[in-house]
Motif scaffolding. Structure first.
Motif, PDB file in Angstrom:
ATOM      1  N   PHE A 508       0.239  10.376  -1.652  1.00  0.00           N
ATOM      2  CA  PHE A 508       0.237  11.229  -0.472  1.00  0.00           C
ATOM      3  C   PHE A 508       1.558  11.056   0.276  1.00  0.00           C
ATOM      4  N   ARG A 509       2.153  12.167   0.635  1.00  0.00           N
ATOM      5  CA  ARG A 509       3.437  12.112   1.334  1.00  0.00           C
ATOM      6  C   ARG A 509       3.215  11.961   2.837  1.00  0.00           C
ATOM      7  N   CYS A 510       3.999  11.093   3.449  1.00  0.00           N
ATOM      8  CA  CYS A 510       3.870  10.794   4.874  1.00  0.00           C
ATOM      9  C   CYS A 510       5.183  11.068   5.581  1.00  0.00           C
ATOM     10  N   ASP A 511       5.101  11.337   6.888  1.00  0.00           N
ATOM     11  CA  ASP A 511       6.330  11.427   7.663  1.00  0.00           C
ATOM     12  C   ASP A 511       6.651  10.105   8.355  1.00  0.00           C
ATOM     13  N   ASP A 512       5.704   9.144   8.327  1.00  0.00           N
ATOM     14  CA  ASP A 512       5.930   7.821   8.915  1.00  0.00           C
ATOM     15  C   ASP A 512       5.015   6.827   8.206  1.00  0.00           C
ATOM     16  N   VAL A 513       5.442   6.332   7.055  1.00  0.00           N
ATOM     17  CA  VAL A 513       4.575   5.476   6.257  1.00  0.00           C
ATOM     18  C   VAL A 513       4.379   4.113   6.909  1.00  0.00           C
ATOM     19  N   VAL A 514       5.336   3.655   7.727  1.00  0.00           N
ATOM     20  CA  VAL A 514       5.178   2.374   8.410  1.00  0.00           C
ATOM     21  C   VAL A 514       4.016   2.446   9.399  1.00  0.00           C
ATOM     22  N   THR A 515       3.973   3.524  10.197  1.00  0.00           N
ATOM     23  CA  THR A 515       2.863   3.688  11.144  1.00  0.00           C
ATOM     24  C   THR A 515       1.540   3.790  10.414  1.00  0.00           C
ATOM     25  N   LEU A 516       1.510   4.545   9.326  1.00  0.00           N
ATOM     26  CA  LEU A 516       0.277   4.670   8.553  1.00  0.00           C
ATOM     27  C   LEU A 516      -0.168   3.316   8.026  1.00  0.00           C
ATOM     28  N   ALA A 517       0.759   2.538   7.470  1.00  0.00           N
ATOM     29  CA  ALA A 517       0.398   1.224   6.927  1.00  0.00           C
ATOM     30  C   ALA A 517      -0.170   0.326   8.018  1.00  0.00           C
ATOM     31  N   ARG A 518       0.421   0.354   9.203  1.00  0.00           N
ATOM     32  CA  ARG A 518      -0.079  -0.469  10.301  1.00  0.00           C
ATOM     33  C   ARG A 518      -1.481  -0.037  10.718  1.00  0.00           C
ATOM     34  N   GLU A 519      -1.666   1.266  10.900  1.00  0.00           N
ATOM     35  CA  GLU A 519      -2.969   1.765  11.341  1.00  0.00           C
ATOM     36  C   GLU A 519      -4.042   1.484  10.296  1.00  0.00           C
ATOM     37  N   ALA A 520      -3.715   1.683   9.032  1.00  0.00           N
ATOM     38  CA  ALA A 520      -4.692   1.453   7.969  1.00  0.00           C
ATOM     39  C   ALA A 520      -5.074  -0.021   7.884  1.00  0.00           C
ATOM     40  N   ARG A 521      -4.124  -0.908   8.038  1.00  0.00           N
ATOM     41  CA  ARG A 521      -4.429  -2.345   8.031  1.00  0.00           C
ATOM     42  C   ARG A 521      -5.326  -2.705   9.215  1.00  0.00           C
ATOM     43  N   ARG A 522      -5.045  -2.108  10.366  1.00  0.00           N
ATOM     44  CA  ARG A 522      -5.861  -2.406  11.541  1.00  0.00           C
ATOM     45  C   ARG A 522      -7.305  -1.957  11.322  1.00  0.00           C
ATOM     46  N   ARG A 523      -7.499  -0.876  10.582  1.00  0.00           N
ATOM     47  CA  ARG A 523      -8.862  -0.425  10.282  1.00  0.00           C
ATOM     48  C   ARG A 523      -9.538  -1.304   9.237  1.00  0.00           C
ATOM     49  N   GLY A 524      -8.756  -2.052   8.474  1.00  0.00           N
ATOM     50  CA  GLY A 524      -9.337  -2.938   7.470  1.00  0.00           C
ATOM     51  C   GLY A 524      -9.007  -2.593   6.040  1.00  0.00           C
ATOM     52  N   LEU A 525      -8.051  -1.673   5.799  1.00  0.00           N
ATOM     53  CA  LEU A 525      -7.685  -1.306   4.434  1.00  0.00           C
ATOM     54  C   LEU A 525      -6.976  -2.474   3.750  1.00  0.00           C
ATOM     55  N   GLN A 526      -7.419  -2.814   2.582  1.00  0.00           N
ATOM     56  CA  GLN A 526      -6.743  -3.821   1.761  1.00  0.00           C
ATOM     57  C   GLN A 526      -5.765  -3.099   0.838  1.00  0.00           C
ATOM     58  N   VAL A 527      -4.484  -3.316   1.076  1.00  0.00           N
ATOM     59  CA  VAL A 527      -3.485  -2.707   0.216  1.00  0.00           C
ATOM     60  C   VAL A 527      -3.191  -3.651  -0.943  1.00  0.00           C
ATOM     61  N   LEU A 528      -2.486  -3.118  -1.925  1.00  0.00           N
ATOM     62  CA  LEU A 528      -2.133  -3.950  -3.073  1.00  0.00           C
ATOM     63  C   LEU A 528      -1.111  -4.988  -2.633  1.00  0.00           C
ATOM     64  N   PRO A 529      -1.386  -6.277  -2.819  1.00  0.00           N
ATOM     65  CA  PRO A 529      -0.440  -7.304  -2.364  1.00  0.00           C
ATOM     66  C   PRO A 529       0.797  -7.351  -3.250  1.00  0.00           C
ATOM     67  N   ILE A 530       1.952  -7.450  -2.606  1.00  0.00           N
ATOM     68  CA  ILE A 530       3.232  -7.520  -3.305  1.00  0.00           C
ATOM     69  C   ILE A 530       3.740  -8.959  -3.205  1.00  0.00           C
TER      70      ILE A 530
END
Length: 613
Positions: A508-530
């Motif tokens: 999915f294309r974003c205009d602000d992926v940093v903000t999305l990553a922060r908001e998603a983490r705050r909701r509880g999304l587990q992203v793939l660990p790097i």
């Protein structure tokens, strides 16, 4: 134009091959001698079978090593040839392919070769047979079609002409402009094959890696047009040696082959438009023209239970847009990205990417083109007052739909009820859909999407993953509205019982992926660990500031850049057989972060399943 296919292109017995060619709509076949030798049927029975199937027997091949030889050897050639010409009479065939000598040639003299071909032609004429002389790319002395034509000219016999084979001309880099010097009536046969751009010996390239038109790197439209410009009016015939095609279902392969010729005929006609040089006897049939898609309309994930994907989308900030009126289907959206979750007819199925939709200018024209190319139709039951979206099944089984491009929600979205109104999101749309292909269908897919939907081959990349090489070929539109990477990956099964290397994904294309990553983490999304090592390496090989690398590290964002711009992205963990990626393109970056793929593949191989903490 009439079409033909060499039996060597297909798997199975000769009877199987003839039946497959007829079912696919070919007018005739080239009869490959080893197929006849191994057949239990007599030549007369093969002739009768071809007649019942409506197939012409267009070319008997190959007769090898017939010229450039000593008188003693040429006596043996004539004895062999007389037996073959007699056999061709039993088959009702009138043209034989004679390849330039690769084994017994000892005399590098055009006059000698011409005299021997003249004698061979005189013998052939007595049986009503013509000699189509072909310069093999690895011929001992004759490896250029232009020299083959000079020898035929010197032979000066009405039963002797040339066969032009696109592989033998284009693989050696010979200039096809010389075809214009050959009168059309002296071109007795045309053989077509595409091939990938490889650096290897030409014999191995030819024997194992030929492809059908549109699947490789050759400009076959230009080559074919030149042959037709010269006045050739015989069949367009395919001679494709390929290890994959000789292992797969002959009916499916024959249909793939016929589709490739249909596409090629249209491509040649497009280049020849308004050009009176092509013979009036040659009727080139056009396909219904379509504009490239405007973008992705939706993606669809199917499973017996889609709740885990629902949770993932919710944590990523997607809006539930409602349930379908009559089906066990829900719609989620963010920006112009729409995700359909389908639980219909999905018993025991884990979440997987089953379909996607394209937004097109003219759905009716798109449907007509798909029918003309005989793309297999997808079927779904549609009730009264519901929109019926046309669709085809791609070679890997993915269903591809199309609908009119629109500025807002498409009309079919009205069928989803009791959902929430869309709310603002950093997600603006679908950037790309990445499809892992079974090894045996990727070449077919490379032709399928450009032929049916007007996509363009964009790039080819090999990625060394932790469990093997992943080969990626990208198709898309030149404006970047649609991007479809096709990946061939090793069939690895992980401890969780899924083919992890074969996971599909949607970016999915974003205009602000940093903000999305922060908001998603705050909701509880587990992203793939790097891994930490990635960021240490990033600091060493780039001039990024320490605080920016720290930000990327804190959000498990990965990074790439080229001379045009930057690419920031992160991945969700895999649910079933699908995961999502969120990307931001800065500037004119057009790639996919290929250098980060090995890190992603390694992380996916060790990551636990889950979407929420």
């Amino acid at each position: 134009m009439k079409t033909s296919i060499a039996t060597v292109c297909l798997s199975g017995t000769l009877r199987d091959k003839l039946a497959a060619a007829a079912a696919a709509g070919f007018d005739g076949v080239e009869l490959f001698e080893p197929d006849l030798v191994a057949a239990p049927e007599s030549p007369e029975e093969i002739r009768a079978l071809a007649e019942r199937l409506g197939l012409g027997l267009d070319l008997y091949q190959p007769m090898r090593d017939v010229e450039g030889v000593s008188p003693a050897e040429f006596s043996r050639v004539l004895r062999r040839a007389e037996a073959k010409f007699s056999l061709m009479q039993r088959l009702g065939m009138d043209t034989v392919l004679c390849c330039s000598n690769v084994a017994t040639a000892t005399i590098d003299d055009d006059a000698v070769s011409a005299a021997q071909l003249r004698t061979l032609g005189e013998l052939a004429a007595g049986y009503g047979v013509r000699i189509a002389y072909e310069a093999l790319a690895w011929g001992r002395f004759v490896d250029d079609y232009r020299r083959a034509w000079r020898i035929v000219q010197q032979a000066d016999h009405p039963a002797v002409g040339v066969c032009l084979d696109s592989f033998h001309v284009l693989s050696r880099g010979h200039d096809p402009a010389g075809i214009a010097d050959i009168p059309g009536e002296r071109i007795l046969f045309l053989q077509l094959a595409d091939a990938p751009a490889l650096s290897m010996d030409v014999l191995s390239w030819s024997r194992h890696h030929r492809l059908f038109p549109g699947e490789g790197a050759f400009d076959l439209a230009d080559f074919t047009r030149r042959v037709l410009d010269a006045g050739y009016s015989g069949p367009l015939s395919l001679e494709v040696f390929n290890d994959t095609f000789r292992q797969t279902d002959p009916v499916r392969t024959a249909r793939q082959a016929r589709r490739s010729l249909r596409w090629l005929e249209d491509a040649v006609a497009a280049r020849a438009h308004g050009d009176a040089a092509i013979s009036a006897d040659v009727a080139l049939e056009r396909l219904t023209p379509v504009a490239p898609p405007r973008g992705f309309d939706f993606v669809e994930v199917t499973a017996e239970d889609t709740s885990s994907v629902e949770q993932l989308l919710q944590l990523a900030g997607f809006t539930p847009r409602g349930k379908h009126r009559t089906k066990a289907v829900t719609l989620w959206s963010a920006g112009r990205a729409r995700v359909i979750l389908n639980e219909q007819h999905a018993r025991d199925l884990a979440p997987h990417l089953s379909a996607f939709g394209l937004a097109v200018d003219d759905p009716e024209a798109q449907s007509a083109r798909a029918r003309e190319l005989e793309a297999p139709q997808a079927y779904r039951r549609t009730y009264a007052q519901e929109h019926s979206l046309p669709a085809v099944v791609a070679p890997d089984g993915t269903q591809v739909y199309w609908a009119p491009a629109s500025a807002g929600d498409p009309e079919w979205a009205e069928e989803f009820e009791h959902g929430d109104p869309p709310h603002p999101s950093p997600v603006v749309g679908i950037d790309h859909v990445s499809l892992t292909q079974p090894w045996q269908v990727v070449d077919e897919s490379v032709l399928f999407y450009p032929a049916v939907f007007g996509l363009t081959p964009m790039s080819r990349t090999d990625v060394a993953g932790p469990r093997g090489l992943v080969q990626s070929r990208v198709l898309g539109t030149t404006d970047g509205a649609v991007r479809i990477p096709l990946n061939v990956a090793p069939p690895i099964v992980s401890e969780r019982g899924l083919a992890g290397a074969a996971d599909q994904h949607v970016a999915f294309r974003c205009d602000d992926v940093v903000t999305l990553a922060r908001e998603a983490r705050r909701r509880g999304l587990q992203v793939l660990p790097i891994p930490e090592n990635y960021y240490d390496d990033l600091a060493a090989r780039t001039d990024l500031r320490a605080d920016r690398i720290a930000l990327l590290r804190s959000l498990d964002l990965v990074y790439d850049r080229d001379e045009e711009g930057e690419y920031l992205h992160f991945y969700t963990q895999t649910v079933g057989q699908v995961f999502f990626e969120f990307v931001e393109r800065v500037g004119g970056y057009e790639g996919f972060g290929a250098g980060n793929a090995p890190v992603r593949l390694a992380a996916q191989g060790s990551a636990p399943v889950g979407v929420a903490s």
